[in-house]
Motif scaffolding. Structure first.
Motif, PDB file in Angstrom:
ATOM      1  N   PRO A  20       0.896  -1.231  -0.006  1.00 58.51           N
ATOM      2  CA  PRO A  20       0.423   0.050  -0.070  1.00 58.51           C
ATOM      3  C   PRO A  20       0.554   1.200  -0.336  1.00 58.51           C
ATOM      4  O   PRO A  20       1.870   1.305   0.681  1.00 58.51           O
ATOM      5  N   PRO A  21       0.688   2.168  -0.898  1.00 58.35           N
ATOM      6  CA  PRO A  21      -0.948   2.629  -1.072  1.00 58.35           C
ATOM      7  C   PRO A  21      -1.139   1.981  -2.909  1.00 58.35           C
ATOM      8  O   PRO A  21      -2.154   1.503  -3.243  1.00 58.35           O
ATOM      9  N   GLY A  57       2.636   7.502  -2.129  1.00 64.04           N
ATOM     10  CA  GLY A  57       3.266   6.980  -1.172  1.00 64.04           C
ATOM     11  C   GLY A  57       4.764   7.044  -1.185  1.00 64.04           C
ATOM     12  O   GLY A  57       6.526   6.127  -1.230  1.00 64.04           O
ATOM     13  N   CYS A  58       5.048   7.944  -1.554  1.00 64.12           N
ATOM     14  CA  CYS A  58       6.255   8.599  -1.354  1.00 64.12           C
ATOM     15  C   CYS A  58       6.697   8.622   0.042  1.00 64.12           C
ATOM     16  O   CYS A  58       5.550   9.157   0.927  1.00 64.12           O
ATOM     17  N   PRO A  59       7.679   8.624   0.660  1.00 61.63           N
ATOM     18  CA  PRO A  59       7.794   8.761   2.422  1.00 61.63           C
ATOM     19  C   PRO A  59       8.307  10.178   2.652  1.00 61.63           C
ATOM     20  O   PRO A  59       7.793  10.684   3.838  1.00 61.63           O
ATOM     21  N   ALA A  60       8.150  10.809   1.862  1.00 63.63           N
ATOM     22  CA  ALA A  60       8.517  12.574   2.193  1.00 63.63           C
ATOM     23  C   ALA A  60       7.557  12.944   2.321  1.00 63.63           C
ATOM     24  O   ALA A  60       7.230  14.525   2.706  1.00 63.63           O
ATOM     25  N   ILE A  61       6.265  12.626   1.514  1.00 61.61           N
ATOM     26  CA  ILE A  61       5.167  12.989   1.977  1.00 61.61           C
ATOM     27  C   ILE A  61       4.425  12.572   3.318  1.00 61.61           C
ATOM     28  O   ILE A  61       3.967  10.838   3.356  1.00 61.61           O
ATOM     29  N   SER A  62       3.676  13.604   4.334  1.00 65.03           N
ATOM     30  CA  SER A  62       3.044  13.037   5.244  1.00 65.03           C
ATOM     31  C   SER A  62       1.321  13.948   4.676  1.00 65.03           C
ATOM     32  O   SER A  62       1.744  15.133   4.231  1.00 65.03           O
ATOM     33  N   MET A 100      -0.175  11.785  -1.788  1.00 64.69           N
ATOM     34  CA  MET A 100      -0.326  10.803  -1.096  1.00 64.69           C
ATOM     35  C   MET A 100      -0.770   9.590  -1.596  1.00 64.69           C
ATOM     36  O   MET A 100      -0.011   8.457  -0.965  1.00 64.69           O
TER      37      MET A 100
END
Lengths: 580, 190
Positions: free
Chosen positions: A371-372, A540-545, A537
């Motif tokens: 995911p996602p 699934g980029c670890p830099a984006i929350s 979102m």
């Protein structure tokens, strides 16, 4: 001098000091560093081969020429190299030949938990199994002599906890024996039926001789302690047994796993009241014990699955657990994922958006299954994406071709995807194959391969022209896209899925972790413009929350690839981010 | 002596492998038997990573399991909590105050537990929070977070400061030695 080495470095040093003249390997966790460390030495030829079968055959060629040679691979790599292995057992060697194979119990970085000791038995090839770096050094160094003395390749079995643990090694000096002469000998090396029939009895006699050797091999040793309990163990399991039980038990420590020392085992069993076998994965030693008439406690008590630790031993022997600290809140899982700026992300985003069935392959891009994105339908083995897609389409309704792709990396494609592609062209399916060309072998830690234009030493080398290769095997539609350009990816993929003939889409952009790839300045979200639609979102980029109701970008992680910016319908992503 | 167990935990890519390499080398030079266990491969891609460092007179297992760790040095808050079960009662956590959301949090399937360090303190764990990123930046590079954290660990171990400096000199590329020594000094003297 005492140095701390990971097991794989110790193997490399052992092979080096043992006089190796050639190493050829395909990378695979947890075996990769053996070849990487060997490549740092002068005085031998080192190379990355396209796959493990090629690697072993290259090592055979060097052995034939009279030079000590080796190859290293992960457990599943030995499946690929199994074909030469089984017949090499018949031909034997000229210069010593060592095959290092690294198992991965608990599957830290693998797709199955196969036990390579089964291969040693099946191919009738001797196997050594070190427990720590000192033994890794000693056993690898000695393996060449064993190989030459008994005219056989030798398997050296590592596992993750030996390969990737550091412990103390005191290496010696390199000794290179005189190169042996190559003498033409078809009866030994031409394995057509008439000659192979004569070699088989030699293999059986050799196994008997090796069994005798195993009885006196210094790598098998008895450590007598308390005699109520006797434990036969090998590899990393030995460490856990000693850690927990120390001298309170007696231990038969096996360093030569194949053939096992039957007399030594029987003698040991006769000296202890209760016999246990402690081994990870398969009950290989346990089964041998049963064959020779013993009835040890093995897999009825110790797990067949996963890796062991000192906990496994204390649990089995009823030793109470140490008190521990436990937070009440469960920590959310942190699975591995594609890096910020990973070029694979764009392609997967488009495939997921179009709800395409994706037959995947082995590499970093397997992470697109999570995911996602949830974009991957299958992962089986190296190359299976291409051949699997062909079979899937042959067995499905004609319009399935419009909704199905194979996804495979550059290195994996060369390893064994190209044969599948030849099949696609030859047996005619409208398969669409996406080659994720990130210009490196990524997951195993950046090894060069035939598509990168560099060899293992980093020197310029011949480079496979992927487009020309695909055309040459009969694929007329070959397109190249930039995975950061989502619109282009979607347009080209749609066209190629619609096409009634096979096609290849090469998604080309180097891995962001490569040193020469310079990160752009990090992006930031304009909170005024962000409408909280969460489209970004979906990447699934670890830099984006998502914080305080709006998307936000962690500037310490963002590499400025801009894919999220292209996706944002409100133009809210851009500019320069600041460190969080 | 009793074996000392140290865990270095964090998120793949944060530089914990260099920290364990440095520590391992130092301990060998000090004459201990040492085992260090690392995980390479897939989890290095942003997953939870753990390195075990064990030293003493004779060390067999390369692993540290529940209830065995004397120290946990964590590069990230959530990872400190994840591995806390490995602590001995009375064990210590040295934690970088950085927060990196894991994917389940990013996609809204889980929440990042905000007071997880306090929870550990309530269980009797000594938790030392370190803003290692600021200190590393002060020294000249965000990459020196690992050295800052090692400096905080150094304060608690029985190994002379100059030995640590020596080990840094042997473990990092020559052009980064000065910066890393500065990071160590800033971290140590905090």
């Amino acid at each position: 001098m005492k140095t701390l080495m990971i097991g794989n470095e110790a193997v490399a040093r052992g092979l080096y000091d043992g006089g190796i003249g050639l190493v050829s390997s395909y990378p695979g966790t947890p075996s990769t560093e053996i070849t990487e460390f060997l490549a740092e030495y002068d005085g031998l030829h080192s190379e990355w081969a396209p796959n493990e079968k090629v690697a072993l055959e290259v090592a055979f060629g060097a052995s034939l020429a009279g030079v000590r040679s080796a190859c290293a691979m992960k457990h599943v790599g030995l499946n690929v190299a199994a074909d030469p292995l089984f017949t090499l057992s018949y031909t034997g060697v000229n210069g010593g030949l060592v095959i290092c194979v690294a198992d991965d119990p608990a599957m830290h970085s693998s797709q199955n938990e196969q036990d390579s000791r089964r291969y040693a038995i099946a191919s009738k090839v001797p196997m050594l199994e070190p427990s720590d770096s000192a033994e890794a050094y000693e056993f690898s160094r000695a393996a060449f002599e064993l190989s030459e003395k008994y005219d056989t390749p030798v398997l050296l079995r590592m596992c993750t906890r030996v390969a990737h643990s550091r412990s103390i090694v005191e290496p010696g000096e390199r000794e290179v024996p005189e190169k042996k002469k190559y003498v033409k000998n078809p009866e030994k090396y031409v394995m057509m039926p008439a000659y192979a029939k004569r070699r088989h009895p030699i293999v059986e006699d050799r196994t008997k001789a090796l069994a005798e050797f195993s009885e006196n091999c210094p790598f098998n040793r008895v450590e007598m302690g308390g005699t109520d309990i006797g434990i036969i163990t090998s590899g990393t399991s030995y460490n856990y047994v000693k850690e927990v039980l120390g001298d309170s038990v007696s231990v038969l420590k096996i360093g030569m796993t194949n053939p096992l020392p039957d007399k030594m085992i029987l003698d040991f069993a006769s000296k202890v009241k209760k016999l246990y076998v402690v081994e990870e994965l398969e009950p290989v030693i346990e089964e041998r014990c049963r064959i020779i008439g013993l009835d040890p406690i093995g897999k009825s008590l110790f797990p067949m699955i996963g890796e062991f630790s000192q906990k496994t031993i204390s649990a089995a022997f009823g030793i109470e657990d140490a008190p521990t600290v436990r937070a009440d809140t469960e920590a959310p899982a942190r699975p591995p994922m594609m890096c910020p700026g990973c070029p694979h992300r764009g392609i997967y985003y488009v495939l997921a958006k179009k709800k395409i069935t994706v037959l995947g392959d082995i590499g970093c891009y397997t992470l697109g299954a999570q995911p996602p994105l949830c974009a991957v339908d299958t992962t089986l083995c190296m190359g299976a994406s291409v051949s699997g897609t062909h079979g899937f389409l042959k067995a499905s309704a004609p319009d399935a071709a419009k909704r199905t792709v194979a996804v495979i990396g550059d290195s994996t494609f060369i390893h064994s995807g190209v044969t599948g592609l030849i099949n696609v062209a030859y047996n005619g399916s409208p398969s669409t194959v996406v080659i994720l060309d990130n210009s490196i072998t990524g997951m195993t830690g950046h090894q060069q391969n035939p598509t990168t234009g560099y060899n293992i030493k980093g020197d310029p080398a011949s480079k496979v022209d992927l487009e020309a290769l695909c055309r040459a095997v009969g694929i007329n539609r070959v397109r190249v896209v930039d995975p950061y350009d989502l619109d282009e990816c979607e347009r080209v993929l749609t066209e190629e899925l619609e096409a009634d003939e096979p096609s290849v889409v090469i998604s080309r952009r180097p891995c962001v972790l490569l040193k020469y790839v310079k990160a752009a300045s990090p992006l930031a979200v304009d909170r005024e413009k962000c409408r909280s639609c969460k489209r970004c979102m979906g990447l699934g980029c670890p830099a984006i929350s998502f914080t305080d109701g709006k998307a936000s970008i962690d500037a310490t992680l963002c590499v400025g690839c801009g894919v999220c910016g292209r996706l944002c319908p409100f133009d809210a992503i851009g500019g320069k981010g600041e460190t969080k | 002596m009793k074996t000392v167990n140290i865990m270095i935990v964090g998120v793949g890519g944060q530089g914990s492998l260099l920290a364990s390499k440095l520590l391992g080398r130092l301990l060998v030079d000090e004459g201990y038997d040492v085992k260090v266990s690392e995980v390479h491969g897939m989890s290095q891609r942003g997953g939870s990573v753990v390195t075990y460092v064990r030293y003493g007179d004779r060390v067999y297992s390369p692993l540290i399991t529940e209830g065995e760790a004397d120290y946990i040095v964590s590069f990230e808050k959530l990872e400190a909590a994840r591995w806390a079960t490995c602590l001995k009662p009375g064990g210590t956590v040295i934690v970088n105050t950085q927060q990196i959301d894991p994917m389940p949090v990013i996609i809204g399937k889980a929440t990042y537990p905000s007071d997880i360090l306090d929870e550990l303190r309530a269980k009797g764990v000594e938790v030392e929070e370190v803003d290692a990123l600021s200190t590393a930046l002060e020294a000249g590079s965000a990459k020196a977070v690992n050295i800052v954290l090692m400096a905080r660990l150094a304060k608690r171990l029985d190994i002379p400061r100059e030995k640590w400096i020596e080990a840094i000199g042997k473990s990092v590329a020559p052009k980064f030695v000065e910066m890393n020594e500065k990071a160590f000094a800033l971290g140590y003297d905090k």
